[in-house]
Design an enzyme around this catalytic site. Structure first.
Site, mmCIF file in Angstrom:
data_model
loop_
_atom_site.group_PDB
_atom_site.id
_atom_site.type_symbol
_atom_site.label_atom_id
_atom_site.label_comp_id
_atom_site.label_asym_id
_atom_site.label_seq_id
_atom_site.Cartn_x
_atom_site.Cartn_y
_atom_site.Cartn_z
ATOM 1 N N GLU A 147 9.538 -6.743 -2.125
ATOM 2 C CA GLU A 147 10.003 -8.100 -1.807
ATOM 3 C C GLU A 147 10.354 -8.048 -0.485
ATOM 4 O O GLU A 147 10.831 -9.632 -0.466
ATOM 5 C CB GLU A 147 9.781 -9.678 -2.888
ATOM 6 C CG GLU A 147 8.360 -9.314 -3.954
ATOM 7 C CD GLU A 147 8.620 -10.798 -4.537
ATOM 8 O OE1 GLU A 147 8.989 -11.316 -4.117
ATOM 9 O OE2 GLU A 147 7.872 -9.668 -6.174
ATOM 10 N N GLU A 185 0.975 -0.659 0.415
ATOM 11 C CA GLU A 185 0.267 0.147 0.264
ATOM 12 C C GLU A 185 0.782 1.161 0.042
ATOM 13 O O GLU A 185 1.998 1.003 0.438
ATOM 14 C CB GLU A 185 -1.592 0.031 0.762
ATOM 15 C CG GLU A 185 -1.501 -1.421 0.847
ATOM 16 C CD GLU A 185 -2.291 -1.244 2.473
ATOM 17 O OE1 GLU A 185 -4.301 -1.902 1.801
ATOM 18 O OE2 GLU A 185 -2.764 -0.358 3.185
ATOM 19 N N PRO A 186 0.565 2.570 -0.745
ATOM 20 C CA PRO A 186 0.884 3.377 -0.530
ATOM 21 C C PRO A 186 2.022 4.184 0.542
ATOM 22 O O PRO A 186 2.887 4.385 1.029
ATOM 23 C CB PRO A 186 -0.366 4.891 -0.872
ATOM 24 C CG PRO A 186 -1.001 3.962 -0.918
ATOM 25 C CD PRO A 186 -1.601 2.396 -0.884
ATOM 26 N N CYS A 239 3.166 -16.301 -0.239
ATOM 27 C CA CYS A 239 3.708 -16.796 -1.420
ATOM 28 C C CYS A 239 4.958 -15.671 -2.207
ATOM 29 O O CYS A 239 5.448 -15.647 -2.301
ATOM 30 C CB CYS A 239 2.031 -15.392 -1.789
ATOM 31 S SG CYS A 239 0.937 -16.669 -1.511
#
Length: 392
Positions: free
Chosen positions: A371, A141-142, A246
């Site tokens: 990531e 998110e920002p 993930c």
């Protein structure tokens, strides 16, 4: 890369290739041939035009690259090392190609494969493996990058299902995705949702003016009163551990992919240094240049041993998250230093798109922070060493 008869390959001084199986070598060679014909000659143009080569997607699918390490649903079901080698070859051309395959297979498809319902899997995974549907992964998110636990995106239950509100930022494939895996805060914790393009209240906006990953589609996901049915929720994904699992899959691909960019830079620097003449002899004949090349080769070859070791552990079901952090932190940092050093060997030519070096360096600046930043992976390893978390 040109070599004298009997001269070892500078990008594989330790003969790591000899440690691969015949099948792994065959997969790597097949991916490399495809990219040499259909991607490598055009990578500089794609970067300059900020253009993602969508025409490659069917070729990737035909080769079985999309979700290649997953079983069933049209996926190839290869081992982890083969997937890593494919990531290496993709990023040797451009990080944008590896990022696309990584987000498609290790984030969006893996989330559905591991946490989705049978209906979600049947609806999306075969199409995604065939390249007829593209996915993205909406977590960042920002205002909440390294701290996803603080995400502001919410999912409120209604009589008809759920309403999602929030914004996701820096989402690879977002603008071209047919389905987004969106993570949101509910009254019972973080949950994942399968949001198809065209869902009312869901929109994307591509991000431009990038100096890195220019050949990649990077987007903002906007959820404003986005209504989805109960069937949209990923039933097996409960809590933050699900999206982090993930990310671990995708980080494993980065461990290998970054070395592809590094290999390209080293090979380019060796060829250039042998051909470029200054003060009456090749640049490669100077001691300072040879020191640079040796340092680059050391880091690349050590990184390859690390990647292979982690790949074998993953195939044995023994790979821990902190070991993935070890690989991501070390190999991306080493690859970026190799790219920067290669640029110095090429001198002014190093900033030209005639050569891949500065393009790789620019791309690796993004790989360094997405990531999991270097700081986050350092703290992951710090906790593994001391037993004490230092994130807050």
């Amino acid at each position: 890369m040109s070599r004298q008869p009997g001269q070892p390959d500078p990008t594989d001084l330790l003969d790591v290739a000899a440690l691969l199986t015949d099948e792994e070598r065959a997969i790597q060679a097949t991916v490399r041939r495809l990219l040499a014909e259909h991607a490598e000659p055009y990578a500089g143009e794609w970067f300059e035009r900020a253009e993602f080569p969508r025409a490659l997607v069917p070729r990737f699918a035909e080769l079985g690259l999309l979700g290649m390490h997953l079983d069933g649903y049209g996926c190839a079901g290869t081992n982890a090392v083969s997937y890593g080698l494919a990531c290496l070859e993709l990023e040797a051309v451009d990080s944008a190609l590896r990022s696309f395959v990584s987000v498609q297979g290790s984030l969006a498809m893996y989330a559905l494969w591991r946490f989705g319902s049978p209906r979600q899997k049947e609806e999306w995974l075969p199409a995604m493996a065939a390249g007829t549907a593209i996915g993205c992964f909406g977590l960042t998110e920002p205002d909440h990058g390294s701290d996803p636990a603080a995400m502001a995106t919410t999912a409120l239950r209604t009589d008809a299902g759920w309403v999602l509100d929030g914004t996701k930022m820096w989402i690879t494939n977002g603008g071209i995705a047919d389905v987004a895996i969106v993570w949101a805060r509910t009254d019972t914790g973080v949950r994942g949702f399968c949001v198809p393009r065209g869902t009312p209240g869901f929109a994307t906006r591509d991000m431009h003016h990038k100096l890195s990953l220019r050949a990649s589609v990077t987007s903002e996901l906007i959820l404003s009163g986005c209504e989805v049915p109960d069937e949209a929720i990923l039933p097996e994904a409960t809590g933050l551990r699900a999206p982090l699992a993930c990310l671990n899959e995708a980080r494993f691909g980065i461990v290998w992919g970054a070395l592809g960019a590094a290999r390209s830079c080293l090979a380019t620097a060796v060829d250039y240094a042998r051909e470029r003449t200054q003060f009456g002899r090749p640049v490669a004949a100077f001691q300072l240049t040879q020191e640079k090349l040796v340092e680059m080769a050391l880091e690349l070859n050590k990184g390859m041993l690390l990647a292979l070791h982690l790949g074998r552990r993953k195939d044995a079901g023994q790979l821990r998250p902190d070991q993935v952090s070890f690989g991501k932190l070390n190999n991306v940092r080493a690859a970026l230093q190799i790219a920067r050093t290669a640029r110095t060997i090429l001198g002014a030519n190093g900033i030209s798109l005639e050569y891949p070096v500065l393009r790789h360096a620019n791309n690796l600046e993004s790989v360094l922070t997405y990531e999991g930043t270097s700081e986050i992976h350092t703290l992951v390893l710090g906790e593994a060493i001391t037993g004490l978390p230092a994130f807050r």
